[in-house]
Design a protein around this motif. Structure first.
Motif, PDB file in Angstrom:
ATOM      1  N   LEU A 268       3.132   1.454   6.921  1.00 30.56           N
ATOM      2  CA  LEU A 268       3.089   2.583   5.979  1.00 30.56           C
ATOM      3  C   LEU A 268       3.958   3.731   6.475  1.00 30.56           C
ATOM      4  O   LEU A 268       4.705   4.346   5.692  1.00 30.56           O
ATOM      5  CB  LEU A 268       1.635   3.045   5.802  1.00 30.56           C
ATOM      6  N   ARG A 269       3.854   4.043   7.766  1.00 31.20           N
ATOM      7  CA  ARG A 269       4.655   5.138   8.342  1.00 31.20           C
ATOM      8  C   ARG A 269       6.148   4.876   8.194  1.00 31.20           C
ATOM      9  O   ARG A 269       6.915   5.760   7.791  1.00 31.20           O
ATOM     10  CB  ARG A 269       4.297   5.285   9.826  1.00 31.20           C
ATOM     11  N   ARG A 272       7.256   5.229   4.521  1.00 34.84           N
ATOM     12  CA  ARG A 272       7.293   6.646   4.109  1.00 34.84           C
ATOM     13  C   ARG A 272       8.505   7.353   4.701  1.00 34.84           C
ATOM     14  O   ARG A 272       9.112   8.219   4.055  1.00 34.84           O
ATOM     15  CB  ARG A 272       6.003   7.336   4.544  1.00 34.84           C
ATOM     16  N   GLY A 275      11.372   7.173   2.557  1.00 33.24           N
ATOM     17  CA  GLY A 275      11.236   7.793   1.251  1.00 33.24           C
ATOM     18  C   GLY A 275      10.393   7.045   0.245  1.00 33.24           C
ATOM     19  O   GLY A 275      10.359   7.423  -0.933  1.00 33.24           O
ATOM     20  N   ARG A 276       9.718   5.990   0.691  1.00 33.06           N
ATOM     21  CA  ARG A 276       8.874   5.231  -0.235  1.00 33.06           C
ATOM     22  C   ARG A 276       7.515   5.921  -0.383  1.00 33.06           C
ATOM     23  O   ARG A 276       6.909   6.324   0.611  1.00 33.06           O
ATOM     24  CB  ARG A 276       8.679   3.792   0.253  1.00 33.06           C
ATOM     25  N   GLU A 277       7.038   6.026  -1.620  1.00 36.84           N
ATOM     26  CA  GLU A 277       5.734   6.642  -1.880  1.00 36.84           C
ATOM     27  C   GLU A 277       4.656   5.554  -1.842  1.00 36.84           C
ATOM     28  O   GLU A 277       4.320   4.943  -2.858  1.00 36.84           O
ATOM     29  CB  GLU A 277       5.745   7.362  -3.220  1.00 36.84           C
ATOM     30  N   VAL A 278       4.153   5.302  -0.660  1.00 35.14           N
ATOM     31  CA  VAL A 278       3.116   4.284  -0.470  1.00 35.14           C
ATOM     32  C   VAL A 278       1.876   4.981   0.087  1.00 35.14           C
ATOM     33  O   VAL A 278       1.893   5.524   1.182  1.00 35.14           O
ATOM     34  CB  VAL A 278       3.596   3.160   0.478  1.00 35.14           C
ATOM     35  N   GLY A 279       0.813   4.961  -0.693  1.00 32.20           N
ATOM     36  CA  GLY A 279      -0.427   5.616  -0.261  1.00 32.20           C
ATOM     37  C   GLY A 279      -1.351   4.688   0.499  1.00 32.20           C
ATOM     38  O   GLY A 279      -2.199   5.137   1.263  1.00 32.20           O
ATOM     39  N   SER A 280      -1.200   3.375   0.265  1.00 36.12           N
ATOM     40  CA  SER A 280      -2.089   2.407   0.899  1.00 36.12           C
ATOM     41  C   SER A 280      -1.369   1.069   1.007  1.00 36.12           C
ATOM     42  O   SER A 280      -0.255   0.898   0.485  1.00 36.12           O
ATOM     43  CB  SER A 280      -3.367   2.227   0.082  1.00 36.12           C
ATOM     44  N   ASP A 283      -0.102  -0.571  -2.178  1.00 35.93           N
ATOM     45  CA  ASP A 283       1.229  -0.211  -2.671  1.00 35.93           C
ATOM     46  C   ASP A 283       2.301  -1.069  -2.000  1.00 35.93           C
ATOM     47  O   ASP A 283       3.298  -1.446  -2.629  1.00 35.93           O
ATOM     48  CB  ASP A 283       1.511   1.267  -2.402  1.00 35.93           C
ATOM     49  N   THR A 295      11.329  -3.262   1.967  1.00 34.31           N
ATOM     50  CA  THR A 295       9.938  -3.488   2.355  1.00 34.31           C
ATOM     51  C   THR A 295       9.788  -4.824   3.067  1.00 34.31           C
ATOM     52  O   THR A 295       9.100  -4.930   4.092  1.00 34.31           O
ATOM     53  CB  THR A 295       9.022  -3.455   1.116  1.00 34.31           C
TER      54      THR A 295
END
Length: 418
Positions: A268-269, A272, A275-280, A283, A295
């Protein structure tokens, strides 16, 4: 085989072991296997019937005349309270004495809030799951916690991870409300044992379970038993450093631990940072299924870094199977592929000759199964059963007496998993 010669005859706990394993299912069987007299067999079976640990019926085959009463272990003779705590997901359950799940609740608990908050919450959930069952039906309790555990003491040891749990001896905090034997182990150890006993035993004796989720950890099964090491610190695979990790600071204070570069948190880190909007992780799953190249690259790199550490473990331990479990391993095939690639390239030819690398067969339920087994193996061990009956051994006449050299027996695999 429990048969003894001389003054030390089989105890009630050993008779229960024979019944659970199926080695002796009638009174005559018990007498033949152990050498006990008929009155001594009747005494021990009577104790086990009275405690609700065995039941009998008359459906056994007859050799002429009245059929013999068959004895069977009574899985419904009590319940165990179990909880498998994770950094992001916790499962709390009630199981019978064979490890079968009777009731369960899954929830999110922030374990970093500390034992003063988390343990009372677990105990309240157990009370709800008991649903009016009497306290006398509770035979034991078991917890898996995401921390290093000194198993014999039930004490958590995490100086920089779960800091508020450091040095906490958990069993007395539980037994103050539930006065039963309480056992605590590292969360991945109990998952490893649950996976092993329910899905691989007895065909496989050596297994490495690697949990890849919010964090990374491992449980080692060697010779059919969990390998804890001298104080319970075995399996801390997450804090082995990797090459070319990028200089990432790990929560333990070291640099480039595999936990800090290949866990779900790390994936996830890294996304992000691009620039990827990944909350969990959900995603990330969406991006992987869509075939997003960046990814896929990040996830596969995480698998290769993890594979580097697993390859070293394979060379050291020579397991028959490496099981990959946890949210990340279960959802991301690119990560599993990366592990495969590196392990088979970096491990020795002999250690990988018959090695299998597989995803978890039990999934999230392995933690509940493992916690239940941890309790059951202890409370139904012959010496523990004898202690609960006030028996230290037997004399030649079948009464109480010392049993020199009495040793614990290998646990009987529980059946009837939920």
């Amino acid at each position: 085989m429990v048969r003894r010669s001389g003054p030390a005859l089989a105890t009630s706990g050993e008779v229960l072991h024979l019944i659970r394993s199926g080695e002796a299912v009638t009174r005559a069987d018990i007498g033949r296997v152990t050498g006990l007299s008929r009155p001594a067999v009747a005494l021990r079976v009577g104790e086990l019937l009275e405690r609700g640990l065995v039941v009998e019926d008359t459906e056994g085959p007859s050799t002429g005349g009245r059929p013999p009463a068959r004895l069977a272990f009574n899985a419904a003779g009590g319940v165990v309270l179990v909880a498998s705590l994770g950094a992001s997901r916790t499962q709390v359950a009630l199981c019978d004495l064979a490890g079968a799940e009777l009731a369960r609740t899954d929830l999110e608990i922030d374990v970093e809030r500390g034992p003063g908050v988390v343990l009372p919450m677990l105990m309240d959930i157990w009370e709800d799951l008991l649903d009016g069952r009497p306290m006398s039906s509770v035979r034991g309790a078991g917890l898996g916690v995401p921390a290093t555990v000194e198993f014999a003491a039930g004490r958590t040891e995490s100086a920089r991870v779960m800091a508020s749990w450091t040095g906490v001896v958990i069993p007395p905090l539980i037994s103050a409300r539930y006065p039963v034997p309480v056992f605590v182990d590292n969360d991945v150890n109990v998952v490893a044992m649950g996976e092993y006993r329910a899905a691989y035993a007895p065909e496989v004796a050596d297994l490495l379970f690697v949990k890849v989720s919010t964090r990374i950890g491992a449980g080692v099964i060697a010779g059919g038993e969990i390998l804890r090491g001298a104080l319970g610190a075995a399996g801390e695979i997450g804090h082995i450093p990797v090459r070319d990790g990028g200089g990432v600071l790990c929560r333990c204070g070291n640099i480039d631990c595999v936990d800090s570069v290949a866990s779900g948190t790390a994936i996830l880190r890294d996304l992000r940072a691009r620039g990827r909007e990944v909350g969990s992780l959900a995603d990330v799953v969406t991006l992987v299924r869509a075939g997003d190249a960046e990814t896929m690259t990040i996830v596969r790199r995480a698998g290769r870094l993890l594979g580097e550490v697993i390859a070293s473990a394979v060379n050291l331990l020579n397991p028959s199977v490496v099981v990959l479990g946890g949210d990340v391993a279960e959802k991301f095939q690119p990560l599993v592929s990366g592990v495969h690639e590196v392990v088979y390239r970096r491990s020795t030819a002999l250690s990988t000759r018959s090695l299998r690398i597989e995803r978890s067969r039990l999934g999230p339920g392995a933690g509940i199964t493992g916690c239940a087994l941890m309790v059951i193996d202890h409370i139904l061990a012959p010496e523990a059963v004898d202690a609960s009956l006030g028996v230290s051994g037997t004399s030649p006449s079948g009464g109480p007496g010392p049993v020199p050299g009495h040793a614990a027996r290998r646990p009987v695999p529980a059946r009837g998993f939920g």
